[in-house]
Design an enzyme around this catalytic site. Structure first.
Site, short mmCIF file in Angstrom:
data_model
loop_
_atom_site.label_atom_id
_atom_site.label_comp_id
_atom_site.label_asym_id
_atom_site.label_seq_id
_atom_site.Cartn_x
_atom_site.Cartn_y
_atom_site.Cartn_z
CG ASP A 284 -2.20 0.88 0.89
OD1 ASP A 284 -2.15 1.67 -0.07
OD2 ASP A 284 -3.21 0.80 1.63
C1 BGC Z 1 -5.01 3.31 0.12
C2 BGC Z 1 -5.18 2.32 -0.99
C3 BGC Z 1 -5.02 2.99 -2.31
C4 BGC Z 1 -3.67 3.65 -2.36
C5 BGC Z 1 -3.36 4.31 -3.68
C6 BGC Z 1 -3.76 4.14 -0.03
O1 BGC Z 1 -3.75 5.22 0.85
O2 BGC Z 1 -5.00 2.63 1.35
O3 BGC Z 1 -6.42 1.69 -0.88
O4 BGC Z 1 -5.17 2.07 -3.36
O5 BGC Z 1 -3.62 4.63 -1.35
O6 BGC Z 1 -4.10 5.44 -3.88
#
Ligand code: BGC
Length: 754
Positions: A284
């Protein structure tokens, strides 16, 4: 020929050779040509960092990232969108880097791209898997036409705590429903042919247990046992793998002491081992680096090592792999095998998407113009939005509204708002583009509609983020006007709830009542006019005890996206008979959380809400255990009557199956749809079992007076669980079968598994 042309020519030649081989051979062959740095580059993902169609960055971080792109040290970008931009970046990778390996363009396509679909929690309330699949497929088509080839969806986190703002992104609290929704969305995004310009790779997230964040506070620690992990959390992820998903994203949380990003049990043993997942895992955002803050890695280098050993193949925005992996390898702290394995997984997805044959597959300006906001997509958002609405309460038949001869007062901060219905994940959509409830109702011209906001909205722009509206918590000046309006009309429609960004990532809350002065507004309006239809717009279950006791009709309308107001108006006027069912329990009190229907019995269960005659049973002194509105609840403008369950046999041998059936009759006056729900209880097990578990459902439609027989097959597979011996098995003994309209169904029939 200049250097760029030579590179491009080589790229074409390599591709001609590749065309004859299997994907795995192509991957091996390409891997054999790659330097270590190029390999590590594939494992590196950057966020969009400058306007790619403008001048090349001249200094700082952006310059480094640009140079990395041009030297093949980036495998994927996120948040670059629109054909012009995507093409410009792809060109750098393909035409300037030595091997010209195309990039993956990732994007959070959570509920639509430019055209916004209902939030996933709302769509799950439709229990309509075809509609959910179609929604994913058309979102993919619109995003793919804008250059995107990879979505960070579906989010398949099971969650039991409405305080957690991200409940809006998932399918709610149940692993069975969650698994079917996960599979439907994967099939929708990826389609039958991943190399079509209309389909994109999907990513199951957040692996794993992110939805169990302690106290519903986002990013918080998760501490659950293997029983809950395997029986509740993992099934939707497994369903995504079985549906052929190409990628996974891990999660920010630590799980039983290990940050998920470095969790080899989850990622190597279960996902890539037992489940034989052949795609890749992306971290993530910055989650590799965050392992330092978790207190798990002492520095960036150790974080990189832990993440790779734990099974993270691609580093989203930590820049740790690109800076640390080479040294880690040279020092013998990680093995080349693991790097090669990660790179092979990433390249494989690129081949499967067809990017080596045509890196600009998703970059057709004509298609982009044709598909963005196309009629077909708008119609599908309206269709699924109607299906997602849940009728929570309808006393005195106040709904549907009469189509003429009524004076309607429309009141509430969200009633004319064209932004909040778009919900939280709508990066590519423009503010003010949803059809408001006011606009939707105005299409029914025979009634006079007057509107008063009641509680104001204020604009705010959190630092470096999207523009938002908020519900005013200080100014009560609108209340009088709303009360005056309510006095003059036959029916009041009140649109209350959460503004679009009030739920979502980082939006945990400890109070789940109506924010701001909305509760006060509701009560004051009710004093002067009791004929109220409350339309809720929200991203999660809210606590609405007072409304539930005092307001005759309540419609759960979530954040329904672009066509929100039309969908709501059609339901209020009875042009569409609602059939949605709650995918999450609605609590009576924040103190009940986490709250879910498939709980364990405990050693001291009691009769909820009744005087159990003693203090010492599992309950609260000041509140019932049961939810205000249960999982699976949802009414219709007609009524359905169920006969008791009939089983084809009261014994079932392992490996065989039995049938459970009921007859359902539409006893009302209009045609309606019903989600018929099958629950099973395994009353004794080697490990304690839930009091009831959803094991099947069917969406049927009945004309007034019509009766249909609905049958479910129950087989061994359906009865399996992760038992005390850590095996996925069905244990012999008695089971109870329930078929009903929601999870509170009481009538049951036993059978024995032999
Ligand atoms: C979130 C994800 C997301 C990623 C990219 C993160 O803060 O937890 O779900 O896909 O950002 O935007």
């Amino acid at each position: 020929m200049n250097a760029k042309t030579v590179t491009f020519f080589l790229f074409l030649v390599i591709n001609c050779i590749y065309a004859q081989q299997s994907v795995d051979q192509k991957v091996e062959e390409l891997l054999s040509k790659m330097t270590l740095q190029e390999k590590i580059g594939q494992m590196n993902q950057y966020n969009g960092f400058w306007n790619f169609t403008g001048p090349t960055p001249e200094g700082g971080d952006q310059k480094i990232k640009y140079e990395h792109l041009a030297s093949g040290l980036v495998g994927s970008m996120l948040n670059v969108r629109g054909v012009e931009e995507v093409k410009a970046v792809q060109k750098i990778a393909v035409e300037e880097s030595r091997l010209g390996i195309p990039l993956l363009f990732g994007f959070d396509l959570i509920h639509g791209y430019k055209t916004v679909f209902p939030i996933p929690l709302a769509e799950a309330a439709s229990w309509d898997l075809d509609a959910i699949k179609r929604s994913a497929s058309l979102s993919a088509k619109e995003a793919a036409a804008a250059g995107i080839n990879w979505t960070f969806a579906p989010m398949v986190d099971i969650t039991r705590d409405a305080r957690w703002g991200r409940v809006m992104e998932g399918a709610g609290e149940d692993p069975y429903l969650g698994s079917l929704v996960a599979a439907a969305r994967v099939h929708g995004f990826q389609g039958e042919d991943l190399s079509s310009p209309h389909t994109i790779a999907a990513s199951a997230k957040h692996f794993a247990a992110y939805g169990f964040a302690e106290s519903g506070r986002d990013y918080n620690t998760v501490d659950i046992g293997l029983n809950t992990l395997h029986n509740m959390v993992l099934p939707p992820f497994k369903a995504a793998v079985d549906a052929g998903i190409k990628t996974f994203m891990n999660s920010f949380n630590d799980l039983n002491g290990i940050p998920a990003t470095a969790d080899a049990y989850l990622q190597r043993e279960i996902l890539k081992g037992e489940w034989n997942f052949e795609g890749f895992v992306v971290s993530d955002w910055g989650s590799i680096r965050e392992m330092i803050d978790h207190g798990y890695a002492k520095d960036r280098k150790q974080a990189g090592k832990m993440a790779l050993l734990g099974g993270s193949d691609m580093d989203m925005e930590s820049s740790i792999y690109i800076n640390e992996l080479e040294a880690l390898l040279k020092e013998g702290k990680v093995k080349l095998d693991l790097i090669d394995d990660a790179v092979k997984r990433i390249l494989k997805v690129k081949f499967e998407l067809g990017l080596f044959e045509n890196p600009y597959l998703y970059c057709d300006e004509v298609l982009e113009k044709q598909i963005t906001g196309a009629e077909e997509i708008i119609e599908a958002t309206l269709d699924v939005a109607k299906k997602s609405i849940v009728l929570l309460k309808n006393e005195n038949r106040i709904l549907p509204l009469k189509k003429e001869g009524q004076k309607i007062g429309l009141i509430g901060p969200l009633a004319a708002d064209k932004t909040s219905p778009l919900g939280n994940w709508r990066i590519a959509a423009d503010n003010n583009t949803a059809v408001s409830v006011l606009e939707g109702l105005q299409k029914f011209k025979e009634n006079q509609i007057n509107y008063a906001q009641g509680v104001k909205l204020i604009n705010k722009i959190p630092e470096g983020f999207h523009e938002e509206v908020d519900i005013n918590t200080t100014d009560q000046t609108g209340l009088e006007e709303a009360i005056a309006l309510a006095k003059k009309v036959d029916v009041v429609v009140m649109v209350l709830g959460e503004y679009g960004f009030q739920s979502g990532e980082g939006r945990s809350r400890t109070k789940l009542g109506l924010p701001g002065f909305q509760q006060e507004l509701l009560e004051k309006v009710a004093e002067v006019n009791p004929n109220i239809v409350l339309v809720l717009m929200n991203g999660r279950p809210l606590i609405i005890n007072w409304a539930s006791e005092n307001i005759p009709a309540i419609v759960e309308a979530w954040h329904l996206g672009t066509q929100s107001g039309n969908a709501i108006a059609q339901v209020l006027y009875g042009e569409y008979n609602p059939s949605g069912k709650l995918p999450m329990s609605f609590p009576r009190s924040i103190g009940q959380l986490p709250l879910y229907y498939n709980n364990k019995s405990t050693g001291r269960p009691g009769a909820d809400g009744e005087d159990a005659g003693s203090v010492f049973w599992s309950h609260y002194g000041d509140e019932k255990n049961s939810p205000l509105y249960a999982f699976g609840h949802g009414l219709s403008y007609t009524q359905f009557e169920y006969t008791p369950v009939i089983l084809s046999s009261n014994e079932m041998r392992k490996g065989s199956s039995i049938m459970a059936s009921v007859n359902i009759t539409n006893t009302g006056k209009v045609k309606g749809k019903e989600v018929v729900q099958l629950y099973v209880q395994d009353p004794y097990g080697s490990a304690t079992r839930p009091i009831k578990e959803l094991k099947g459902f069917q969406l049927i439609e009945l004309n007034p007076g019509e009766t249909k027989k609905v049958s479910f097959t129950i087989n061994e597979e359906l009865l399996k669980f992760y038992n005390a011996q850590q095996k996925w098995v069905a244990e012999e003994g008695i089971f109870y079968v329930f078929i009903g309209t929601d999870s509170t169904v009481k009538l049951k029939k036993p059978f024995e598994l032999l």
